[in-house]
Design a protein around this motif. Structure first.
Motif, mmCIF file in Angstrom:
data_model
loop_
_atom_site.group_PDB
_atom_site.id
_atom_site.type_symbol
_atom_site.label_atom_id
_atom_site.label_comp_id
_atom_site.label_asym_id
_atom_site.label_seq_id
_atom_site.Cartn_x
_atom_site.Cartn_y
_atom_site.Cartn_z
ATOM 1 N N LEU A 503 0.505 -1.885 -0.316
ATOM 2 C CA LEU A 503 0.197 -0.117 0.192
ATOM 3 C C LEU A 503 0.941 1.122 -0.417
ATOM 4 N N GLY A 504 0.651 2.311 0.131
ATOM 5 C CA GLY A 504 1.578 3.606 0.097
ATOM 6 C C GLY A 504 1.679 3.797 -0.962
ATOM 7 N N LYS A 505 2.184 4.005 -2.481
ATOM 8 C CA LYS A 505 2.571 4.277 -2.853
ATOM 9 C C LYS A 505 2.947 5.210 -3.274
ATOM 10 N N PRO A 506 4.480 5.690 -3.832
ATOM 11 C CA PRO A 506 4.403 6.729 -4.003
ATOM 12 C C PRO A 506 3.893 7.669 -4.924
ATOM 13 N N GLU A 507 3.607 8.812 -4.500
ATOM 14 C CA GLU A 507 2.723 9.929 -5.684
ATOM 15 C C GLU A 507 2.959 9.463 -6.975
ATOM 16 N N PRO A 508 1.848 9.521 -7.834
ATOM 17 C CA PRO A 508 2.557 9.435 -8.816
ATOM 18 C C PRO A 508 2.912 10.212 -9.753
ATOM 19 N N ILE A 509 3.942 10.051 -10.490
ATOM 20 C CA ILE A 509 5.074 10.566 -10.673
ATOM 21 C C ILE A 509 5.000 11.370 -12.650
ATOM 22 N N LEU A 510 4.729 12.519 -12.543
ATOM 23 C CA LEU A 510 3.985 13.305 -13.543
ATOM 24 C C LEU A 510 5.506 14.053 -14.085
ATOM 25 N N PRO A 511 5.385 13.505 -15.344
ATOM 26 C CA PRO A 511 5.806 14.162 -16.315
ATOM 27 C C PRO A 511 6.482 15.631 -16.353
ATOM 28 N N THR A 512 7.752 15.847 -16.392
ATOM 29 C CA THR A 512 7.662 16.814 -16.119
ATOM 30 C C THR A 512 7.044 18.210 -16.932
ATOM 31 N N SER A 559 10.598 -12.443 -9.848
ATOM 32 C CA SER A 559 9.669 -13.059 -9.384
ATOM 33 C C SER A 559 8.563 -12.507 -8.574
ATOM 34 N N CYS A 560 8.747 -11.899 -7.168
ATOM 35 C CA CYS A 560 7.433 -11.227 -7.100
ATOM 36 C C CYS A 560 7.216 -10.245 -7.031
ATOM 37 N N ARG A 561 7.654 -9.805 -7.981
ATOM 38 C CA ARG A 561 7.077 -8.501 -8.528
ATOM 39 C C ARG A 561 6.604 -7.952 -7.395
ATOM 40 N N VAL A 562 6.850 -7.233 -5.757
ATOM 41 C CA VAL A 562 6.224 -6.574 -5.107
ATOM 42 C C VAL A 562 7.223 -5.618 -4.047
ATOM 43 N N GLY A 563 8.849 -6.649 -4.697
ATOM 44 C CA GLY A 563 9.655 -5.770 -4.518
ATOM 45 C C GLY A 563 10.714 -6.327 -3.266
ATOM 46 N N THR A 564 10.545 -7.105 -3.070
ATOM 47 C CA THR A 564 10.351 -8.663 -2.261
ATOM 48 C C THR A 564 12.007 -8.894 -2.118
ATOM 49 N N CYS A 565 11.964 -10.030 -3.463
ATOM 50 C CA CYS A 565 12.604 -10.797 -3.014
ATOM 51 C C CYS A 565 14.228 -10.562 -3.902
ATOM 52 N N GLY A 566 14.061 -9.800 -4.884
ATOM 53 C CA GLY A 566 15.421 -9.096 -4.873
ATOM 54 C C GLY A 566 15.845 -10.152 -6.554
ATOM 55 N N THR A 567 15.488 -10.428 -6.963
ATOM 56 C CA THR A 567 15.840 -10.871 -8.643
ATOM 57 C C THR A 567 15.499 -10.096 -9.517
ATOM 58 N N GLY A 575 20.275 9.179 -14.565
ATOM 59 C CA GLY A 575 17.948 9.343 -14.333
ATOM 60 C C GLY A 575 17.848 8.980 -12.776
ATOM 61 N N GLN A 576 17.045 8.792 -12.680
ATOM 62 C CA GLN A 576 16.158 8.900 -10.948
ATOM 63 C C GLN A 576 15.415 8.635 -10.811
ATOM 64 N N VAL A 577 15.033 7.040 -9.615
ATOM 65 C CA VAL A 577 13.981 6.602 -9.935
ATOM 66 C C VAL A 577 12.812 6.583 -8.145
ATOM 67 N N THR A 578 11.992 6.352 -8.395
ATOM 68 C CA THR A 578 11.931 6.204 -6.873
ATOM 69 C C THR A 578 10.590 4.865 -6.784
ATOM 70 N N MET A 579 10.913 4.272 -5.969
ATOM 71 C CA MET A 579 10.787 2.618 -5.040
ATOM 72 C C MET A 579 9.772 2.638 -4.068
ATOM 73 N N ALA A 580 8.832 2.139 -4.140
ATOM 74 C CA ALA A 580 7.383 2.405 -3.263
ATOM 75 C C ALA A 580 8.107 0.877 -1.981
ATOM 76 N N LEU A 596 15.464 -1.706 -8.189
ATOM 77 C CA LEU A 596 14.210 -3.325 -8.302
ATOM 78 C C LEU A 596 13.488 -1.891 -9.662
ATOM 79 N N ALA A 597 14.071 -3.532 -10.210
ATOM 80 C CA ALA A 597 12.868 -2.843 -11.600
ATOM 81 C C ALA A 597 10.983 -3.076 -11.860
ATOM 82 N N CYS A 598 10.689 -4.480 -10.431
ATOM 83 C CA CYS A 598 9.787 -4.155 -10.626
ATOM 84 C C CYS A 598 9.328 -3.061 -9.678
ATOM 85 N N GLN A 599 9.782 -1.818 -9.014
ATOM 86 C CA GLN A 599 9.107 -1.166 -8.299
ATOM 87 C C GLN A 599 9.840 0.039 -8.730
ATOM 88 N N ALA A 600 10.844 0.162 -9.621
ATOM 89 C CA ALA A 600 10.806 1.372 -10.698
ATOM 90 C C ALA A 600 10.326 2.434 -10.504
#
Ligand code: FAD
Ligand code: FES
Length: 610
Positions: A503-512, A559-567, A575-580, A596-600
């Protein structure tokens, strides 16, 4: 551990002492047998006229040497009959006879060698246990081995060098009888030893070094196994740091054990148990039989790779059994509504099937070293990692307090119900409180409703001082964390693990503004570039890098696609990314630019190594 170290030292000292005494024995023996000075003292007449190769024997065969075979039969070890008498007539030997002598000599070399190896081993064991009688026996055996070895080598030398065999035999015999040797100072080398002795010393030295190395190697392996069983410590490759988690909404990478090494391969489904109407336990065994081919820590998970309808898919499942159980690992899988993999496991997999697994992974572990008591809070199938911890701690008679607060919909959904009752009855330090959120129409007499602050305070004395692990549906975990913080539990003493999206995903990142999308245009969306595949694509704000990679056929393992397993860890090149959720990152990953590509998600152009 100290006792172990001192035992190790004792053994090392024993080995070194043996090696040293062997070398000393040979040095003394060599000096005693070969110094020309000593010889000259006893035989001034012969010292002046050293024997020449091929010269007549110092003693006639019919005299002292004639009885050599007999005399030797009374000495240590298998009587070296025949060999020396045969050698005495070397010049007259036929080709066949020479062959026979060679064979006998080789047998003696081999026999002597193995006797010595046995003796050194026995000496090591008896020295370690200070068994002097056994040490004596071992030295006698060692001498026997040496005698055989020497006679074999002497025979071989005589044949190979064409030296007067009687001289070779006589030298050997005299040494055995502690008589002064012939005057021949030939081949006297370093420290007065003949080359032969130096070679033997070198062989024995190498042998002692190998024994010491093997000993250390065995001790290291034993220590690793021990560490794996006891939960590990920071000093071994099978261990992990168990420092408290930093303040975080999810499990902290800092508590990761690099411990259990990653493994992948097939496991056989040994048994399937129906735990509740929608949860089955799958007992996984080594496909080749015997112990599991990996070790793990309580709370870690495995990832299964299956292909329902020929579509390859991976899902993670926590190991609910205890690492103290070496022969199997159990996963308890809830059949999610419409769930593809959970449905496949429930409906298609049967006992005896082989499935592809990888792991163990995960940081949501507790081994009992972190603190003196633990509060486990679980919801639904989220009890699996907590069950592994509970089983592990009780198996190991962990003395700390263990509280389990477990929230479940109906009494018939309680997973491991009988075992929880049993463990609580059997272990006075275990307290299990189960609350049923939908008790209507059941005969449930225990607490009802969700986990509340009141229930926590009633069930767990001095909760603020507890270390807490929470696993369950994400909303339940969020509420539990909030309540615990209000009850004074520092967030650094809490660990959580999500089985589903956070839950509590980061604010949607809008294009500049500059890059704001014009209607019908995708051009202004940020772009993600995959450097290895040399592909780029727009990265919409509601998608993560892994989604885009999937769409354009860039392979990023996941694998998990929820930011847990690290696969799905990949390197961010620009560039810069945010991850929930960042749980799957290991300590130092961020500094190395791993994401983590599944969160970035990103609001501007990014490039990743994939
Ligand atoms: C680290 C980790 C450990 C896990 N351990 C366990 C475990 O011990 N036991 C277990 O049963 N599961 C566990 N899971 C969840 C498991 O990996 C799968 O997500 C779950 O089995 C659903 O997969 P599926 O293919 O059946 O469902 P999918 O086909 O992926 O999804 C089908 C539907 O189910 C919903 N759904 C998917 N996953 C969940 C979920 N976890 N909770 C609620 N709804 C969901 C989806 O939104 C979708 O509507 C774990 C997950 C992680 C990340
Ligand atoms: S797929 Fe598991 S962390 Fe991304």
């Amino acid at each position: 551990m100290l006792a172990q170290v001192s035992r190790v030292n004792q053994h090392i000292i024993a080995y070194v002492a043996i090696a040293a005494s062997l070398c000393a024995f040979l040095l003394i023996d060599g000096v005693r047998a070969q110094t020309a000075e000593e010889h000259a003292r006893h035989h001034p007449d012969q010292a002046a006229t050293p024997a020449q190769p091929g010269a007549s024997p110092a003693v006639a065969p019919g005299g002292m040497m004639g009885g050599l075979g007999e005399m030797m039969s009374g000495m240590h070890g298998p009587p070296p009959k025949q060999l020396y008498p045969t050698l005495m007539s070397l010049p007259a030997l036929s080709a066949d006879q020479r062959k026979q002598v060679e064979q006998q000599a080789d047998e003696r070399i081999r026999g002597g060698n193995s006797l010595m190896v046995e003796a050194v081993d026995a000496l090591a064991r008896s020295a370690a246990s200070q068994d002097y009688a056994a040490m004596h026996e071992a030295t006698v055996k060692l001498h026997e081995g040496m005698t055989q070895l020497e006679s074999g080598i002497a025979a071989r030398r005589a044949l190979a060098e064409g030296r007067a065999p009687p001289n070779v035999a006589l030298e050997w015999f005299r040494r055995e009888m502690n008589l002064p040797v012939s005057a021949a100072p030939a081949s006297v080398g370093l420290l007065g030893n003949m080359q032969f002795h130096i070679v033997v010393i070198t062989i024995l030295g190498a042998f002692a070094a190998v024994m010491i190395f093997m000993y250390f190697y065995k001790m290291r392996r034993a220590a690793h196994l021990l560490q794996a069983l006891t939960g590990g410590g920071p000093s071994t490759p099978l261990a992990r740091s168990t420092a408290p988690a930093p303040p975080a909404t999810t499990v902290a990478p800092a508590t990761q054990a690099s411990g259990a090494r990653k493994w992948s391969g097939k496991l056989r489904v040994g048994r399937i148990f129906q735990e509740t109407p929608d949860v089955k336990t799958f007992r996984l065994m080594n496909s080749l039989g015997g112990a599991l081919p990996f070790s793990y820590l309580p709370g870690q998970f495995l990832t299964v790779a299956v292909a329902p309808d020929d579509q390859p898919m991976k899902r993670s499942y926590t190991i609910a059994s205890s690492p103290t159980q070496h022969d199997y690992a159990e996963i308890a899988v809830k059949h999610e509504d419409e769930g593809i993999v959970s449905g496949f496991l429930h409906n298609r997999v049967k006992e005896g099937d082989l499935l592809d697994f990888s792991g163990p992974s995960g940081f949501f572990t507790f081994t009992g070293r972190e603190c003196k008591c633990i509060l486990l809070i679980g919801g639904g199938v989220g009890i699996t990692p907590l069950m592994s911890v509970l089983r592990y701690l009780t198996d190991r008679s962990w003395p700390g307090d263990i509280f389990l607060l477990y929230c479940i919909k109906t009494p018939r959904d309680i997973i491991f119900r009988e075992e929880l009752d049993y463990l609580q009855r059997r272990h006075p330090n275990v307290r299990v409180v189960i609350t049923v959120s939908r008790p209507e129409g059941t005969d449930w007499k225990g607490p009802t409703g969700r986990i509340t602050k009141e229930l926590i305070v009633q069930s767990v004395p001095d909760v603020a001082s507890r270390y807490v692990h929470i696993c369950g549906p994400v909303p339940m975990m969020e509420v539990a964390k909030k309540m615990l913080i209000e009850l004074g539990v520092p967030s650094g003493r809490m660990k959580t693990e999500a089985f589903g999206p956070a839950l509590g995903k980061p604010e949607p990142i809008l294009p500049t503004a500059a890059a704001a999308p014009s209607l019908g245009s995708e051009v202004s969306l940020p772009t993600v570039t995959f450097s290895v595949s040399d592909k780029s694509a727009p990265l919409p704000p509601d998608k993560v890098i892994l989604d885009v990679a999937d769409e354009i056929g860039v392979e990023i393992d996941n694998s998990c696609r929820v930011g847990t397993c690290g696969t799905c860890r990949v390197k961010l090149l620009s560039g810069q990314v945010t991850m929930a959720v960042e749980d799957g990152l290991e300590p130092g990953d961020k500094e190395r630019g791993m994401i983590l590509a599944c969160q970035a998600k990103a609001s501007a152009n990014v490039e990743v190594e994939a």
